[in-house]
Write an enzyme that holds these catalytic residues in place. Structure first.
Site, PDB file in Angstrom:
ATOM      1  N   GLU A 138      26.666  58.351  38.240  1.00 40.14           N
ATOM      2  CA  GLU A 138      26.413  58.276  36.804  1.00 40.14           C
ATOM      3  C   GLU A 138      25.758  59.533  36.241  1.00 40.14           C
ATOM      4  O   GLU A 138      25.100  59.495  35.205  1.00 40.14           O
ATOM      5  CB  GLU A 138      25.527  57.064  36.507  1.00 40.14           C
ATOM      6  N   ASP A 153      24.850  56.000  31.511  1.00 43.34           N
ATOM      7  CA  ASP A 153      24.141  57.199  31.964  1.00 43.34           C
ATOM      8  C   ASP A 153      25.087  58.379  32.107  1.00 43.34           C
ATOM      9  O   ASP A 153      24.705  59.523  31.827  1.00 43.34           O
ATOM     10  CB  ASP A 153      23.446  56.927  33.298  1.00 43.34           C
ATOM     11  N   HIS A 188      16.405  48.094  36.030  1.00 48.68           N
ATOM     12  CA  HIS A 188      16.101  48.166  34.599  1.00 48.68           C
ATOM     13  C   HIS A 188      15.383  46.942  34.036  1.00 48.68           C
ATOM     14  O   HIS A 188      14.794  47.024  32.967  1.00 48.68           O
ATOM     15  CB  HIS A 188      17.386  48.398  33.806  1.00 48.68           C
ATOM     16  N   GLN A 213      26.018  54.108  42.909  1.00 51.55           N
ATOM     17  CA  GLN A 213      26.349  54.285  41.505  1.00 51.55           C
ATOM     18  C   GLN A 213      26.415  55.778  41.174  1.00 51.55           C
ATOM     19  O   GLN A 213      25.429  56.510  41.349  1.00 51.55           O
ATOM     20  CB  GLN A 213      25.281  53.590  40.638  1.00 51.55           C
TER      21      GLN A 213
END
Length: 253
Positions: free
Chosen positions: A147, A173, A44, A145
């Protein structure tokens, strides 16, 4: 540094933070704060591939393990992060067991995986390839992850995948994916997080979660989470500046 994976898989309670500011100075400042590890946010933040290595090197100076959150499942990104000398990878948006298996393969050398051998920084630019190969599979942390709503639905199969060390919840998310944004969705989001952590610990994997503030850490630790990423360098910078500015204005009032 060499015990980082052992601490993760042994469920030692660890607190890290995201490193999003693309400069080694920011990494060094964070590394001296008492954190157990840092996770460089390549997904990000506006961090270039060549800067990843400089940021990992800055963490190494202070003997703080640095992971990299890669931008995708692509094996090329995983290899680049690990070749930089990172102690592990955090792979976002893993929603199926097949994606989890691919993440493990990209992170491990044969016979456990398909990671390519190269003369990167981790292997001393080619001077220490045999030594690095000898223990890399035992030292690299593979964190995935979960999400998405699909990941939530498949969590039992994901948690059963061999070679995954940490299953990390991305609440932001996840809340969007399951339509549980804001206060009205809090109960639904918390139930989803409990499901993910429960399945993770039932399969003897380490459960982790992002916490924007310290307050939820105890709540999730109480049900089995032990790997926490607390806010980020940018969040701490903004909060610290705002708090001190407000305090200074109070002195003038």
């Amino acid at each position: 540094m060499s015990e980082f994976r052992q601490k993760c898989t042994g469920k030692t309670r660890l607190i890290g933070s995201f490193a999003a500011i693309p400069h080694p100075v920011a990494v060094e400042v964070m590394a001296q704060s008492g954190l157990d590890f840092l996770c460089i946010d390549w997904e990000h933040a506006q961090i270039s591939r060549d800067m990843i290595e400089s940021m990992v090197r800055a963490a190494d100076v202070h003997r703080v393990p640095a992971m990299v959150r890669v931008p995708s499942h692509a094996p090329e990104a995983i290899q680049a992060a690990l070749d930089s000398g990172a102690q592990g990878v955090l792979i976002p948006r893993v929603s199926t067991a097949a994606q989890a298996e691919a993440a493990v393969k990209a992170s491990r050398y044969p016979p456990l995986g398909e990671r390519g051998v190269g003369p990167g920084r981790a292997a001393g630019y080619g001077y220490r390839i045999p030594e690095y190969l000898a223990d890399a599979n035992d030292r690299i942390v593979v964190a995935i992850q979960v999400e998405t709503s699909e990941g939530l639905a498949n969590i039992e199969a994901i948690a059963a995948v061999d070679g995954v060390d940490v299953i990390f919840v991305g609440p932001g998310d996840l809340s969007v994916s399951i339509d549980a944004i804001g206060p009205k969705g809090a109960d639904r989001l918390n139930a989803a997080i409990r499901t993910i952590i429960g399945a993770t610990t039932a399969h003897d994997k380490t459960a982790g979660i992002f916490c924007a503030s310290p307050q939820p850490v105890g709540q999730w630790a109480a049900i089995g989470a032990s790997f926490f990423i607390l806010a980020s360098d940018t969040m701490f910078l903004g909060a610290g500046a705002a708090a001190n500015c407000a305090a200074a204005r109070d002195e003038l009032a």
